[in-house]
Design a protein around this motif. Structure first.
Motif, PDB file in Angstrom:
ATOM      1  N   VAL A 113      -6.011  -1.840   0.415  1.00 31.23           N
ATOM      2  CA  VAL A 113      -5.035  -2.913   0.243  1.00 31.23           C
ATOM      3  C   VAL A 113      -4.544  -2.892  -1.198  1.00 31.23           C
ATOM      4  CG1 VAL A 113      -6.022  -4.342   2.059  1.00 31.23           C
ATOM      5  CG2 VAL A 113      -6.824  -4.592  -0.296  1.00 31.23           C
ATOM      6  N   SER A 171       1.725  -0.025   5.083  1.00 31.91           N
ATOM      7  CA  SER A 171       1.099  -0.745   6.192  1.00 31.91           C
ATOM      8  C   SER A 171       0.424  -2.037   5.763  1.00 31.91           C
ATOM      9  CB  SER A 171       0.070   0.158   6.883  1.00 31.91           C
ATOM     10  OG  SER A 171      -0.957   0.510   5.983  1.00 31.91           O
ATOM     11  N   SER A 172       0.166  -2.186   4.478  1.00 32.84           N
ATOM     12  CA  SER A 172      -0.506  -3.380   3.966  1.00 32.84           C
ATOM     13  C   SER A 172       0.295  -3.971   2.828  1.00 32.84           C
ATOM     14  CB  SER A 172      -1.914  -3.022   3.483  1.00 32.84           C
ATOM     15  OG  SER A 172      -2.561  -4.157   2.940  1.00 32.84           O
ATOM     16  N   THR A 173       0.495  -5.280   2.880  1.00 36.75           N
ATOM     17  CA  THR A 173       1.199  -5.991   1.815  1.00 36.75           C
ATOM     18  C   THR A 173       0.378  -7.205   1.390  1.00 36.75           C
ATOM     19  OG1 THR A 173       2.465  -7.310   3.413  1.00 36.75           O
ATOM     20  CG2 THR A 173       3.497  -5.279   2.604  1.00 36.75           C
ATOM     21  N   SER A 214       0.828  -1.204   0.000  1.00 37.97           N
ATOM     22  CA  SER A 214       0.000   0.000   0.000  1.00 37.97           C
ATOM     23  C   SER A 214       0.861   1.251   0.000  1.00 37.97           C
ATOM     24  CB  SER A 214      -0.913  -0.008   1.224  1.00 37.97           C
ATOM     25  OG  SER A 214      -0.130   0.017   2.414  1.00 37.97           O
TER      26      SER A 214
END
Length: 126
Positions: A105, A56-58, A52
């Motif tokens: 995401v 913070s988002s993978t 992201s």
């Protein structure tokens, strides 16, 4: 216009590691979700990993989970793909991509990305 340039590819033996880098210019990198895709000869392009805009988002393809890691440095406008325990089936051209209208995401569908690098070859020998 956003430009993406990949580096770090090459030839490696099975079990080895490589780190790909993708540096962006011409846009606001910190606003983009970023993704890595790959294409093997005779096969369709497939999602490998995404991150992201904030980091913070993978997301990862099942085939690379636990072996690959994606990270970004917004200060350097660069996204990385650390590849470990490489297998011959990881061979292909790896593409960096930017999503200028990201969701919460990272997208796994290539249609969600609107800027692409030229690609870089990764070859894993057995």
């Amino acid at each position: 216009q956003v430009q993406l340039v990949e580096s770090g590819g090459g030839l490696v033996q099975a079990g080895g590691s490589l780190r790909l880098s993708c540096t962006a210019s011409g846009g606001t990198f910190s606003h983009y979700a970023m993704g890595w895709f790959r294409q093997a000869p005779g096969k369709e392009r497939e999602f490998v990993a995404g991150i992201s805009w904030s980091g913070s988002s993978t997301a990862y393809a099942d085939s690379v989970k636990g072996r690959f890691s994606i990270a970004r440095d917004n200060a350097k406008s660069t996204v990385y793909l650390q590849m470990s325990s490489l297998k011959p089936e990881d061979t292909g051209v790896y593409y960096c991509a930017a999503d200028s209208l990201p969701g919460v995401v990272p997208a796994k569908d290539s249609r969600g990305y609107d800027h692409w690098g030229q690609g870089i070859q990764v070859t894993v020998s057995s």
